[in-house]
Design a protein around this motif. Sequence first.
Motif, PDB file in Angstrom:
ATOM      1  N   PRO A   1       0.827  -1.209   0.000  1.00 37.35           N
ATOM      2  CA  PRO A   1       0.000   0.000   0.000  1.00 37.35           C
ATOM      3  C   PRO A   1       0.863   1.261   0.000  1.00 37.35           C
ATOM      4  CG  PRO A   1       0.073  -0.963   2.184  1.00 37.35           C
ATOM      5  CD  PRO A   1       0.794  -1.917   1.279  1.00 37.35           C
ATOM      6  N   LEU A   2       0.287   2.333  -0.504  1.00 39.64           N
ATOM      7  CA  LEU A   2       0.961   3.619  -0.412  1.00 39.64           C
ATOM      8  C   LEU A   2       1.006   4.042   1.048  1.00 39.64           C
ATOM      9  CD1 LEU A   2      -0.716   5.381  -3.448  1.00 39.64           C
ATOM     10  CD2 LEU A   2       1.635   4.572  -3.300  1.00 39.64           C
ATOM     11  N   HIS A   3       2.061   4.725   1.417  1.00 39.30           N
ATOM     12  CA  HIS A   3       2.223   5.161   2.806  1.00 39.30           C
ATOM     13  C   HIS A   3       1.291   6.316   3.138  1.00 39.30           C
ATOM     14  CE1 HIS A   3       5.640   2.565   3.430  1.00 39.30           C
ATOM     15  NE2 HIS A   3       6.171   3.006   2.306  1.00 39.30           N
ATOM     16  N   ASP A   4       1.030   6.467   4.408  1.00 40.04           N
ATOM     17  CA  ASP A   4       0.243   7.610   4.860  1.00 40.04           C
ATOM     18  C   ASP A   4       1.005   8.899   4.555  1.00 40.04           C
ATOM     19  OD1 ASP A   4      -1.708   5.934   5.826  1.00 40.04           O
ATOM     20  OD2 ASP A   4      -0.896   5.883   7.847  1.00 40.04           O
ATOM     21  N   GLY A   5       0.326   9.974   4.642  1.00 41.56           N
ATOM     22  CA  GLY A   5       0.953  11.250   4.321  1.00 41.56           C
ATOM     23  C   GLY A   5       0.654  11.621   2.884  1.00 41.56           C
ATOM     24  N   THR A   6       1.619  12.190   2.221  1.00 40.55           N
ATOM     25  CA  THR A   6       1.442  12.610   0.842  1.00 40.55           C
ATOM     26  C   THR A   6       2.137  11.607  -0.082  1.00 40.55           C
ATOM     27  OG1 THR A   6       1.469  14.907   1.578  1.00 40.55           O
ATOM     28  CG2 THR A   6       1.740  14.516  -0.778  1.00 40.55           C
ATOM     29  N   PRO A   7       1.370  10.669  -0.641  1.00 38.05           N
ATOM     30  CA  PRO A   7       1.988   9.696  -1.542  1.00 38.05           C
ATOM     31  C   PRO A   7       2.367  10.353  -2.865  1.00 38.05           C
ATOM     32  CG  PRO A   7      -0.374   9.374  -1.506  1.00 38.05           C
ATOM     33  CD  PRO A   7      -0.068  10.447  -0.498  1.00 38.05           C
ATOM     34  N   PRO A   8       3.350   9.788  -3.583  1.00 38.32           N
ATOM     35  CA  PRO A   8       3.761  10.379  -4.855  1.00 38.32           C
ATOM     36  C   PRO A   8       2.667  10.301  -5.922  1.00 38.32           C
ATOM     37  CG  PRO A   8       4.850   8.279  -4.494  1.00 38.32           C
ATOM     38  CD  PRO A   8       4.100   8.607  -3.240  1.00 38.32           C
ATOM     39  N   ILE A   9       1.793   9.300  -5.841  1.00 35.51           N
ATOM     40  CA  ILE A   9       0.658   9.167  -6.750  1.00 35.51           C
ATOM     41  C   ILE A   9      -0.517   8.628  -5.953  1.00 35.51           C
ATOM     42  CG2 ILE A   9       2.056   8.750  -8.822  1.00 35.51           C
ATOM     43  CD1 ILE A   9       1.344   5.775  -8.538  1.00 35.51           C
ATOM     44  N   VAL A  10      -1.692   8.745  -6.503  1.00 34.77           N
ATOM     45  CA  VAL A  10      -2.865   8.204  -5.820  1.00 34.77           C
ATOM     46  C   VAL A  10      -3.083   6.767  -6.281  1.00 34.77           C
ATOM     47  CG1 VAL A  10      -3.966  10.453  -5.485  1.00 34.77           C
ATOM     48  CG2 VAL A  10      -4.460   9.129  -7.536  1.00 34.77           C
ATOM     49  N   GLU A  11      -3.704   5.971  -5.455  1.00 34.62           N
ATOM     50  CA  GLU A  11      -3.921   4.552  -5.742  1.00 34.62           C
ATOM     51  C   GLU A  11      -4.690   4.346  -7.048  1.00 34.62           C
ATOM     52  OE1 GLU A  11      -3.560   0.497  -5.309  1.00 34.62           O
ATOM     53  OE2 GLU A  11      -2.555   2.062  -4.175  1.00 34.62           O
ATOM     54  N   HIS A  12      -5.679   5.172  -7.295  1.00 33.10           N
ATOM     55  CA  HIS A  12      -6.485   5.037  -8.507  1.00 33.10           C
ATOM     56  C   HIS A  12      -5.611   5.178  -9.763  1.00 33.10           C
ATOM     57  CE1 HIS A  12     -10.012   5.162 -11.056  1.00 33.10           C
ATOM     58  NE2 HIS A  12      -9.592   6.304 -11.580  1.00 33.10           N
ATOM     59  N   PHE A  13      -4.713   6.150  -9.778  1.00 36.31           N
ATOM     60  CA  PHE A  13      -3.815   6.339 -10.910  1.00 36.31           C
ATOM     61  C   PHE A  13      -2.875   5.154 -11.044  1.00 36.31           C
ATOM     62  CE2 PHE A  13       0.281   7.651 -12.631  1.00 36.31           C
ATOM     63  CZ  PHE A  13      -0.104   8.098 -13.877  1.00 36.31           C
TER      64      PHE A  13
END
Length: 79
Positions: free
Chosen positions: A28-40
């Motif tokens: 999973p993407l980490h909390d905070g500001t991920p480099p991209i969103v999961e949908h993308f």
Amino acid sequence: MLDHLGREFLHRALTSYDVFVHLPVEFPLHDGTPPIVEHFRVLSDRLLLNTLHAAGAPVRTVSGPLDDRLAALVALTGA
């Protein structure tokens, strides 16, 4: 223009490589500001695979823990 560039990149890739190895992101993407969103991330992964399959490119998906991925990659390369 972008469509033409995409076709050119695909042609170049198909004539340059014997096989494509897909290494799906399995964390999973980490909390905070991920480099991209999961949908993308999901959409871009699907677009890449659909494009390669439609072009008839050989694609191998390698997943699992890092050690399993490395072993599969070594087996694919015949090293």
